[in-house]
Design a protein around this motif. Sequence first.
Motif, PDB file in Angstrom:
ATOM      1  N   CYS A  50      -2.224   4.781  -4.443  1.00 30.01           N
ATOM      2  CA  CYS A  50      -1.656   5.181  -3.224  1.00 30.01           C
ATOM      3  C   CYS A  50      -0.725   4.671  -2.306  1.00 30.01           C
ATOM      4  O   CYS A  50       0.429   4.851  -1.725  1.00 30.01           O
ATOM      5  CB  CYS A  50      -2.834   5.544  -1.912  1.00 30.01           C
ATOM      6  SG  CYS A  50      -3.760   7.294  -2.640  1.00 30.01           S
ATOM      7  N   ARG A  89       1.576   3.138  -3.665  1.00 33.14           N
ATOM      8  CA  ARG A  89       2.451   2.931  -4.557  1.00 33.14           C
ATOM      9  C   ARG A  89       3.784   3.230  -3.566  1.00 33.14           C
ATOM     10  O   ARG A  89       5.183   2.798  -3.664  1.00 33.14           O
ATOM     11  CB  ARG A  89       2.476   3.117  -6.328  1.00 33.14           C
ATOM     12  CG  ARG A  89       3.992   3.722  -6.672  1.00 33.14           C
ATOM     13  CD  ARG A  89       3.373   4.441  -8.332  1.00 33.14           C
ATOM     14  NE  ARG A  89       2.548   4.950  -7.850  1.00 33.14           N
ATOM     15  CZ  ARG A  89       2.844   5.451  -9.217  1.00 33.14           C
ATOM     16  NH1 ARG A  89       2.262   5.580 -10.484  1.00 33.14           N
ATOM     17  NH2 ARG A  89       1.956   6.855  -9.240  1.00 33.14           N
ATOM     18  N   ASP A  90       3.801   4.131  -3.202  1.00 32.28           N
ATOM     19  CA  ASP A  90       5.159   4.858  -2.410  1.00 32.28           C
ATOM     20  C   ASP A  90       4.397   4.575  -0.949  1.00 32.28           C
ATOM     21  O   ASP A  90       5.629   5.729  -0.316  1.00 32.28           O
ATOM     22  CB  ASP A  90       5.081   6.308  -2.814  1.00 32.28           C
ATOM     23  CG  ASP A  90       5.291   6.941  -4.005  1.00 32.28           C
ATOM     24  OD1 ASP A  90       5.635   5.733  -5.132  1.00 32.28           O
ATOM     25  OD2 ASP A  90       4.824   7.349  -5.024  1.00 32.28           O
ATOM     26  N   ARG A  91       3.551   4.366  -0.417  1.00 34.84           N
ATOM     27  CA  ARG A  91       3.179   4.333   1.127  1.00 34.84           C
ATOM     28  C   ARG A  91       3.126   3.128   1.087  1.00 34.84           C
ATOM     29  O   ARG A  91       1.917   2.445   1.318  1.00 34.84           O
ATOM     30  CB  ARG A  91       2.294   4.906   0.967  1.00 34.84           C
ATOM     31  CG  ARG A  91       2.195   6.132   0.752  1.00 34.84           C
ATOM     32  CD  ARG A  91       0.604   7.115   0.671  1.00 34.84           C
ATOM     33  NE  ARG A  91       0.147   7.455   2.179  1.00 34.84           N
ATOM     34  CZ  ARG A  91      -0.550   8.489   2.521  1.00 34.84           C
ATOM     35  NH1 ARG A  91      -1.263   9.218   1.229  1.00 34.84           N
ATOM     36  NH2 ARG A  91      -1.332   8.407   3.504  1.00 34.84           N
ATOM     37  N   ARG A  92       4.556   2.195   1.466  1.00 34.95           N
ATOM     38  CA  ARG A  92       4.334   0.642   2.022  1.00 34.95           C
ATOM     39  C   ARG A  92       4.081   0.367   2.911  1.00 34.95           C
ATOM     40  O   ARG A  92       3.515  -0.948   3.049  1.00 34.95           O
ATOM     41  CB  ARG A  92       5.493   0.646   1.661  1.00 34.95           C
ATOM     42  CG  ARG A  92       6.131   0.566   0.076  1.00 34.95           C
ATOM     43  CD  ARG A  92       7.813  -0.355   0.175  1.00 34.95           C
ATOM     44  NE  ARG A  92       7.449  -1.386   0.578  1.00 34.95           N
ATOM     45  CZ  ARG A  92       7.518  -1.955  -1.085  1.00 34.95           C
ATOM     46  NH1 ARG A  92       7.432  -1.933  -2.263  1.00 34.95           N
ATOM     47  NH2 ARG A  92       7.302  -3.942  -1.082  1.00 34.95           N
ATOM     48  N   HIS A 105       1.547  -4.340   1.253  1.00 40.16           N
ATOM     49  CA  HIS A 105       2.814  -5.108   0.675  1.00 40.16           C
ATOM     50  C   HIS A 105       3.733  -5.572   2.040  1.00 40.16           C
ATOM     51  O   HIS A 105       4.677  -5.797   2.036  1.00 40.16           O
ATOM     52  CB  HIS A 105       3.486  -3.900   0.477  1.00 40.16           C
ATOM     53  CG  HIS A 105       3.455  -3.110  -0.807  1.00 40.16           C
ATOM     54  ND1 HIS A 105       4.184  -2.511  -1.314  1.00 40.16           N
ATOM     55  CD2 HIS A 105       3.088  -1.292  -0.504  1.00 40.16           C
ATOM     56  CE1 HIS A 105       3.821  -1.496  -2.403  1.00 40.16           C
ATOM     57  NE2 HIS A 105       3.151  -1.501  -1.788  1.00 40.16           N
TER      58      HIS A 105
END
Length: 253
Positions: free
Chosen positions: A128, A130-133, A179
């Motif tokens: 999850c 990966r695209d929700r920094r 991140h």
Amino acid sequence: MMLDAIRREIDEIDDAILDLLVRRFAATGKVKATKFMDGSLSTSPFRPAREAAMMRRLITKGGRAIQPEVLVRLWRVILSASTQSQAPVTLHVSEELGGDLACRLAISQHFCDMGVEIHDSCAKALDCLRDRRGDLAVFATQSDWADGFLAAEAGGPSLIGSLPVTGGDGMPLLLVCGHAEPQETGEDETVIVSPERPRDLAPILWQARSGSCWLTGIPGYLDSSGWPLGDILQNMPGAKLAGRYPRALKAPS
């Protein structure tokens, strides 16, 4: 009466604390506006290094008058609310973790009212991010999360924290993945993940199995391209830097 005077003093202190909180959240609003202008609002709102430096300063200033655990819990409410005011954050956890009372308590005390999504595996929780920094994944240290981490492509999330944030030098209960940009604080820990257990490293803070992999905690903020971490990774086929984060806070001696 003396007791009435003491209560009036407490009321005055509470009012002063409230006034300061209003000022603090106003300052947080300025941070959000600045990040919006420079484009950094789209990245993680977390700054683990700054938070650790702040808490170490406050713990030192509080001395023996306030227990570090109490001080950290008070400030975590403030910091969590400040973070959420900058950008909504969701915590991703596995079903196994959600059913562990000690882990749930540690998460709720540290992240307060942040939203939580429960997944049927650590791999899905990790995916999850990966695209929700701006989101975070929280794993039990000895769960199987490292299998998915080791197999992931470069440039993904990394370990940015551990729980509990107060305590000793042993193996952490939980690991926080996200991140946030890592920064050295002077009291840090580096974690590597490897297919096999490293046996010739020194010093080592802790080691643990995570699925089919091994986790090794090493003191210091180590650079993967420098010594000794560069040599360690080069001599351990399949090993990978999992992340770096501030070490647990300690009471002043």
